[in-house]
Design a protein around this motif. Sequence first.
Motif, PDB file in Angstrom:
ATOM      1  N   SER A  73      -7.877  -9.806 -13.846  1.00  0.00           N
ATOM      2  CA  SER A  73      -6.661 -10.528 -13.481  1.00  0.00           C
ATOM      3  C   SER A  73      -5.585 -10.490 -14.548  1.00  0.00           C
ATOM      4  O   SER A  73      -4.442 -10.133 -14.285  1.00  0.00           O
ATOM      5  N   MET A  74      -5.971 -10.865 -15.761  1.00  0.00           N
ATOM      6  CA  MET A  74      -4.970 -10.989 -16.822  1.00  0.00           C
ATOM      7  C   MET A  74      -4.261  -9.661 -17.070  1.00  0.00           C
ATOM      8  O   MET A  74      -3.130  -9.621 -17.505  1.00  0.00           O
ATOM      9  N   TRP A  75      -4.992  -8.572 -16.772  1.00  0.00           N
ATOM     10  CA  TRP A  75      -4.436  -7.244 -17.039  1.00  0.00           C
ATOM     11  C   TRP A  75      -3.488  -6.791 -15.944  1.00  0.00           C
ATOM     12  O   TRP A  75      -2.788  -5.805 -16.090  1.00  0.00           O
ATOM     13  N   MET A  97      -1.930 -16.032 -19.466  1.00  0.00           N
ATOM     14  CA  MET A  97      -2.630 -14.843 -18.967  1.00  0.00           C
ATOM     15  C   MET A  97      -2.684 -13.765 -20.056  1.00  0.00           C
ATOM     16  O   MET A  97      -3.724 -13.147 -20.277  1.00  0.00           O
ATOM     17  N   HIS A  98      -1.562 -13.562 -20.736  1.00  0.00           N
ATOM     18  CA  HIS A  98      -1.565 -12.561 -21.814  1.00  0.00           C
ATOM     19  C   HIS A  98      -2.484 -12.996 -22.954  1.00  0.00           C
ATOM     20  O   HIS A  98      -3.173 -12.174 -23.560  1.00  0.00           O
ATOM     21  N   GLY A  99      -2.483 -14.297 -23.240  1.00  0.00           N
ATOM     22  CA  GLY A  99      -3.350 -14.836 -24.297  1.00  0.00           C
ATOM     23  C   GLY A  99      -4.817 -14.573 -23.976  1.00  0.00           C
ATOM     24  O   GLY A  99      -5.598 -14.146 -24.840  1.00  0.00           O
ATOM     25  N   LEU A 100      -5.178 -14.787 -22.712  1.00  0.00           N
ATOM     26  CA  LEU A 100      -6.566 -14.559 -22.292  1.00  0.00           C
ATOM     27  C   LEU A 100      -6.923 -13.079 -22.392  1.00  0.00           C
ATOM     28  O   LEU A 100      -8.019 -12.708 -22.825  1.00  0.00           O
ATOM     29  N   GLN A 114      -9.921  -0.023 -17.229  1.00  0.00           N
ATOM     30  CA  GLN A 114      -8.849  -0.680 -16.487  1.00  0.00           C
ATOM     31  C   GLN A 114      -7.554  -0.020 -16.967  1.00  0.00           C
ATOM     32  O   GLN A 114      -7.315   0.049 -18.174  1.00  0.00           O
ATOM     33  N   PRO A 115      -6.732   0.524 -16.056  1.00  0.00           N
ATOM     34  CA  PRO A 115      -5.578   1.329 -16.490  1.00  0.00           C
ATOM     35  C   PRO A 115      -4.607   0.599 -17.420  1.00  0.00           C
ATOM     36  O   PRO A 115      -4.115   1.193 -18.384  1.00  0.00           O
ATOM     37  N   THR A 116      -4.347  -0.682 -17.155  1.00  0.00           N
ATOM     38  CA  THR A 116      -3.392  -1.395 -18.016  1.00  0.00           C
ATOM     39  C   THR A 116      -3.921  -1.504 -19.442  1.00  0.00           C
ATOM     40  O   THR A 116      -3.167  -1.408 -20.407  1.00  0.00           O
ATOM     41  N   ILE A 117      -5.242  -1.695 -19.560  1.00  0.00           N
ATOM     42  CA  ILE A 117      -5.821  -1.806 -20.899  1.00  0.00           C
ATOM     43  C   ILE A 117      -5.671  -0.478 -21.632  1.00  0.00           C
ATOM     44  O   ILE A 117      -5.270  -0.423 -22.786  1.00  0.00           O
ATOM     45  N   LYS A 118      -5.963   0.593 -20.889  1.00  0.00           N
ATOM     46  CA  LYS A 118      -5.832   1.926 -21.499  1.00  0.00           C
ATOM     47  C   LYS A 118      -4.402   2.145 -21.966  1.00  0.00           C
ATOM     48  O   LYS A 118      -4.149   2.595 -23.081  1.00  0.00           O
ATOM     49  N   PHE A 119      -3.482   1.837 -21.084  1.00  0.00           N
ATOM     50  CA  PHE A 119      -2.083   2.074 -21.439  1.00  0.00           C
ATOM     51  C   PHE A 119      -1.658   1.203 -22.621  1.00  0.00           C
ATOM     52  O   PHE A 119      -0.959   1.661 -23.527  1.00  0.00           O
TER      53      PHE A 119
END
Lengths: 209, 428
Positions: A73-75, A97-100, A114-119
């Motif tokens: 979710s947070m991502w 959410m960003h903090g989590l 997870q693509p957002t994490i990779k990016f």
Amino acid sequence: MSDLNTQLVEKYRNNFLQEVKDNVEEGDWVKMCMQCGVCSGSCPMGPYWDHPPQEIFMMIRANKREEVLSSNSMWMCTSCYNCIARCPRELPITHIMHGLAHYAKRLGLAPKNQPTIKFSQLFWDNLMKKGRVNELKLGLSLYFMNGFAEGVKKAWKMKDIGLGMTLTRRLNPLEILGGHGVKDQTGFQNMIKKAQELEAARIESSVKK
Amino acid sequence: MSDVVATNQTILVVGGGISGMTAALEAAETGKQVILIEKRPFIGGRVTQLYKYFPKLCHPTCGMEINQRRAKANTNLTILTLAEVSDISGTEGDYTATIKMQPRYVNDNCTACGACNEAVETEFDNDFNYNMDKRKGAYLPYNNAYPQQFVLDSRIIGTDDADKAKAACKYDAIDLDMQEETLEIKAGAVIWATGWQPFDAAKIQPYGYDRIDNVITSVEFERMMDPFGPTGGKILRPSDGKEAKDIAFIQCAGSRDRNYLRHCSRICCMASLKQSTYVREKYADEGKASIYYIDIRAIDRFEDFYQKVQDDDNVTFIKSKVANIVEDKKTGNPVLNGVNTEGYHRYSNPHELVVLAVGMEPSVDKDIFPVEIVLNNNGFIEADNKNGGIFAAGCASDALDVNRAVQNATASALRAVQVVNRVARAED
Ligand SMILES: Cc1cc2nc3c(=O)[nH]c(=O)nc-3n(C[C@H](O)[C@H](O)[C@H](O)COP(=O)(O)OP(=O)(O)OC[C@H]3O[C@@H](n4cnc5c(N)ncnc54)[C@H](O)[C@@H]3O)c2cc1C
């Protein structure tokens, strides 16, 4: 799972809300949520992620530590701020959410692939090289994130936009040779190192307290 | 009018809603001299615009009639309508209030025959019906208005309509030369009962009250139920005039929200539960009500009422603060979007009509309060010794239902009586 994670589990046994309050940016606000659901209903990404914000907040209170920290979710948050604008209790939901997300990543619990994490990692690594974002390289590394063949296809598809940006001088092809950066490279690296030390010390002391 | 006699043993009541009327009558019936001033051309306040009262579902007219009779019978009570306080100076036991009186252009000869109303033509928005219909420039605010006297809208003065009204009156009741007056009134104690106003629903941007025809407010819904109201007692959609049978109620429209009103308006849950019974009253089994809520606050003994409504299969409760409303252009139906927090189900529900349960805010703006008085963050009057001989009654002190407003008014009448008793003893 990281050592730090084990220590934190030991410390906050059964009180994830307290853990969030102590360690997550803006985490203190979570207790203020009254579960009205307006954030979840207002989230444009809502249908696509595991848990909407107000559910995440309830899960925090219900000690669902693993599920929360490994949630995607947070991502998925795009920082549109709809939730903050509408929250009747003025919770800084986007920031929570960003903090989590940040906390989950630090503990090594964030979902893999997870693509957002990779990016986000690509962005960070790119920025850390010279203190400035090299947009050309960042764009290319994004295209090639999932392998060479897909990268070539993506780059080909985007070529007109790249050309347009180059012509309007929004993109400099010479950046491929290294690109621009901040003047004081050593100072920049020292500054980041110091910040990371402070952050590590903060978490460390929180574990010990 | 300027022959009002008042001393520092007089009790001044500001605002003639159910709270002000109660306080004024209670004090007058103990033998005190009371002057009640009311801004509108009639007394009774906002309850006159309600169809039925929770929890008993009786009609407000009934209690109002009793109060009107008490008022008529009591020689200690003077009622001034179209009057507003612009300033109060002095201290407990010795106040002077400045009162501005607007002309009614109609005197006590009026028999409420209605000839002036028939004679005039120009129409204006009818504020009694929250501007849902029009009324003429010579009018009785509503059928049971007290005093039973017509009023000329100041906007027709100087036009043909004014002359037509005067010519039509057989009783010489129309006086076009009446002017605004300013009075100074002495008083030993003041009861401040200026009541509430509905929160401006247009400020809640995602609910589209200003954009979507079939999104209305709870106070407008009350007016629709009145057989003499703007829709003749029918629940009609503003967009196409069709009867609405599937109706959604949205709770906390403005209340409990730091973007709008921080306080809980306390009565809106009960008001919507009550209004769900209106839907059933109109359509029997064909009527459907859906109540979107954060949590239902049916305070203390009202729990019974809540349970009865819960038992009704045609009333659905959805635990969710609605995120936004969009209009289905084809049907004119408002579509409610959000997440049901019981099970986290995303919904997108069309309804024929949406009623926003708007919150109550104080009717007097806290930044331009005409009297020095202690107010809380929400603009309601605090009980504070610094207020001296000025006491709040009813919704001027908090968001209250009628029962609690009236109890509160009786308490403030007692406080005011004590003040003027002290003055009387000192003067003996
Ligand atoms: C949708 C809805 C439904 C409701 N249904 C119910 C119900 O079923 N049962 C129930 O118990 N309660 C109900 N209520 C609550 C009820 O309306 C209030 O409790 C009641 O109106 C309070 O009366 P009041 O005299 O304090 O205020 P008001 O009715 O607001 O009266 C105040 C009076 O003061 C006058 N005034 C204002 N400013 C000045 C001034 N400066 N100078 C002179 N006069 C002034 C106003 O013109 C008005 O006449 C409902 C409320 C809402 C919003």
